[in-house]
Enzyme design. Structure first.
Site, PDB file in Angstrom:
ATOM      1  N   LYS A  22      82.970  72.657 -96.445  1.00  0.00           N
ATOM      2  CA  LYS A  22      82.623  74.206 -95.983  1.00  0.00           C
ATOM      3  C   LYS A  22      81.506  74.554 -95.652  1.00  0.00           C
ATOM      4  CE  LYS A  22      82.414  76.885 -99.609  1.00  0.00           C
ATOM      5  NZ  LYS A  22      81.117  78.006-100.008  1.00  0.00           N
ATOM      6  N   ASN A  23      80.402  73.997 -96.615  1.00  0.00           N
ATOM      7  CA  ASN A  23      78.932  74.274 -96.328  1.00  0.00           C
ATOM      8  C   ASN A  23      78.335  73.625 -95.355  1.00  0.00           C
ATOM      9  OD1 ASN A  23      79.466  76.158 -98.384  1.00  0.00           O
ATOM     10  ND2 ASN A  23      78.384  74.821-100.173  1.00  0.00           N
ATOM     11  N   ARG A  92      78.684  85.563 -98.661  1.00  0.00           N
ATOM     12  CA  ARG A  92      77.193  85.404 -98.766  1.00  0.00           C
ATOM     13  C   ARG A  92      76.574  84.654 -97.193  1.00  0.00           C
ATOM     14  NH1 ARG A  92      73.904  86.966-102.366  1.00  0.00           N
ATOM     15  NH2 ARG A  92      72.320  85.405-101.526  1.00  0.00           N
ATOM     16  N   CYS A 116      75.460  88.392-106.656  1.00  0.00           N
ATOM     17  CA  CYS A 116      76.905  87.874-106.705  1.00  0.00           C
ATOM     18  C   CYS A 116      77.087  87.567-108.248  1.00  0.00           C
ATOM     19  CB  CYS A 116      77.257  87.065-105.675  1.00  0.00           C
ATOM     20  SG  CYS A 116      76.526  85.358-105.867  1.00  0.00           S
ATOM     21  N   ARG A 121      70.326  85.815-106.151  1.00  0.00           N
ATOM     22  CA  ARG A 121      70.496  85.320-104.823  1.00  0.00           C
ATOM     23  C   ARG A 121      69.846  86.165-103.778  1.00  0.00           C
ATOM     24  NH1 ARG A 121      76.209  82.655-104.074  1.00  0.00           N
ATOM     25  NH2 ARG A 121      75.067  80.937-102.586  1.00  0.00           N
ATOM     26  N   ASP A 304      76.859  72.913-107.680  1.00  0.00           N
ATOM     27  CA  ASP A 304      78.347  73.264-107.055  1.00  0.00           C
ATOM     28  C   ASP A 304      79.418  72.288-107.894  1.00  0.00           C
ATOM     29  OD1 ASP A 304      77.532  75.098-105.493  1.00  0.00           O
ATOM     30  OD2 ASP A 304      77.786  74.042-103.712  1.00  0.00           O
ATOM     31  N   ILE A 326      69.584  75.878-111.171  1.00  0.00           N
ATOM     32  CA  ILE A 326      69.475  76.492-109.827  1.00  0.00           C
ATOM     33  C   ILE A 326      69.957  78.104-109.740  1.00  0.00           C
ATOM     34  CG2 ILE A 326      70.383  76.388-107.512  1.00  0.00           C
ATOM     35  CD1 ILE A 326      69.011  73.747-108.241  1.00  0.00           C
ATOM     36  N   ARG A 396      88.799  80.345-101.092  1.00  0.00           N
ATOM     37  CA  ARG A 396      87.469  80.435-100.097  1.00  0.00           C
ATOM     38  C   ARG A 396      87.240  78.958 -99.927  1.00  0.00           C
ATOM     39  NH1 ARG A 396      83.066  83.133-103.068  1.00  0.00           N
ATOM     40  NH2 ARG A 396      82.176  81.995-101.265  1.00  0.00           N
TER      41      ARG A 396
END
Ligand code: EPU
Length: 417
Positions: A22-23, A92, A116, A121, A304, A326, A396
């Site tokens: 995804k990223n 985002r 969020c 962020r 993540d 993070i 998502r």
């Protein structure tokens, strides 16, 4: 709204196909703004975030179509240079249109993402970098309004190696006049994948995936077809699921070279890994071992994966310390895991997890993407029935998660609420 009903206790067995990242897919989709034309991106997962990015690009005037694992994009006629609040609010990563729009069209108006679920962020580093390249940036009614006739190369130091910040600046610098040097750049594999796509488009980028990236601007780029890397976080999530159930699962298409920290930590927790042709085999033990972990930027242990790893540690033999460095608010899964009987205490960014023998099924609420994934991992091993509400968060970022887990033998179904 859908919910997931999971009856835990089944050992996962079999083979699962890992989807595209995804990223990596999201920034590569926005890179198509940089060069008008047709693109075919493959191994693009059918996810809600990918569809949202498609809608955002369509809103700018692009053509977007997703079929199978392919995204078809055409960007010859962009007429709008704005990312509206309604889209940015739901994702985002929409901020990733800022650099490309500014570089290609000299203007962009993007809604400020705001905070969020996992933290504040901010995007100050994205803006600082673009300003250094000569952009004029103002904030108007919740929007970032950026203008530049042509961006210039610049030396930029990032106080924090921001992932999407590095990506935005790399894309902007690709069409700038002169050379840009980004110091303390993010080294995540998704940054390197975007750079590889850009290089194929004609960009001159050196050092992507390392801390110092140099981009020599060119006058124009060309459209390409590109295959996205495998999703390391989906892979890690299936590793945790296989581990917590004492299962035996082959992850096909996984790129273990992007998962060193996760694999080493899971190994410490008693999970066994073997490379097999085209993937990796993951075997859980009768009970995981306690182990400490701290999230860090790549190549450190990914934030993540923190929630999914913590789910596993809940039933480990011994006490584990989990430190999140993070994001300031990424322990929302803790309250839900405690509802399953987990013994966790949180102080600031540190969670102490005292392993118990087994978790108990309970009704739970999904809060963000990775927190939701951790609840699924926990539920797979819990005694009895777990119901997870608000699973749109999972959609998502995880492609066909329940179909994939069911194929591995999990007892789970999706129910309309
Ligand atoms: N930060 C700043 N200023 C900035 C940018 C970031 O202070 O201008 C701070 C953030 O507040 C945060 C830290 O820097 O504390 C790192 O944030 P980063 O910018 O690296 O995160 P991101 O680019 O917004 C990406 C992923 C996230 C992933 C993080 C960290 C995408 C689309 N998103 O976000 O993925 O957690 O990097 O690895 O690539 C997810 O997939 O569930 C997800 C949240």
């Amino acid at each position: 709204m859908d919910k997931l009903v999971i009856r835990g206790g089944k050992k996962l067995k079999g083979t699962v196909e890992i989807s595209g990242a995804k990223n990596a897919a999201l920034p590569i989709m926005t890179a198509a703004i940089l060069a008008p034309g047709h693109y075919i991106l493959s191994r693009v997962p059918g996810l809600r975030d990918v569809m949202t990015m498609g809608r955002l690009l369509a809103n700018l005037g692009a053509g977007f179509h997703h079929e199978g694992q392919k995204a078809f994009l055409s960007t010859e006629r962009l007429t709008v240079f704005e990312a509206p609040y309604d889209l940015v609010r739901t994702m985002r990563a929409s901020i990733l249109v800022l650099g490309p729009l500014l570089a290609r069209y000299g203007r962009a108006k993007v809604s400020l993402p705001g905070g969020c679920a996992i933290g504040a962020r901010p995007i100050n580093l994205h803006l600082m970098g673009l300003e250094k390249m000569g952009a004029e940036i103002t904030l108007e009614s919740g929007y970032v309004v950026a203008k530049a006739s042509r961006l210039n190369g610049a030396s930029i130091y990032l106080d924090i190696p921001t992932v999407t910040g590095t990506e935005n600046l790399m894309m902007a610098a690709s069409l700038a006049k002169g050379t840009t040097r980004i110091e303390n750049a993010a080294r995540e594999p998704e940054v390197a994948d975007l750079a590889n796509a850009l290089i194929l488009m004609g960009a001159k980028i050196h050092g992507a995936g390392e801390s110092v990236v140099e981009i020599e601007g060119v006058d124009a780029l060309k459209p390409v077809d590109y295959r996205v890397i495998a999703d390391r976080i989906e892979s890690g999530t299936f590793m945790a699921a296989a581990g917590i159930t004492g299962g035996d699962v082959i992850l096909k298409g996984c790129m273990p070279e992007h998962l060193d920290a996760s694999i080493l930590k899971l190994t410490e927790a008693g999970i066994a890994f073997d490379s097999v042709p085209g993937g990796i085999r993951v075997r859980g033990s009768s009970r995981p071992r306690a182990t400490n972990v701290q999230t860090m930027v790549y190549p450190g242990f990914p934030t993540d994966m923190q929630a999914q790893f913590m789910a596993l540690l809940c039933i480990a033999d011994g006490t584990s310390i989990v430190k999140e460095t993070i994001f300031e608010n990424r322990f929302m899964h803790v309250a839900e895991l405690k509802r399953m009987g987990a013994d966790i205490t949180v102080e600031g960014g540190t969670a102490t997890v005292k392993g118990i023998r087994s978790l108990k099924g309970a009704p739970l609420m999904a809060t963000d993407l990775r927190a939701s994934a951790s609840l699924v991992v926990a539920a797979l091993a819990a005694e009895g029935k777990t119901t997870i509400h608000r699973i749109y968060h999972l959609d998502r970022g995880y492609e066909k998660m329940e179909a994939k887990l069911r194929k591995l033998g999990a007892n789970m179904r999706r129910v309309k609420e």
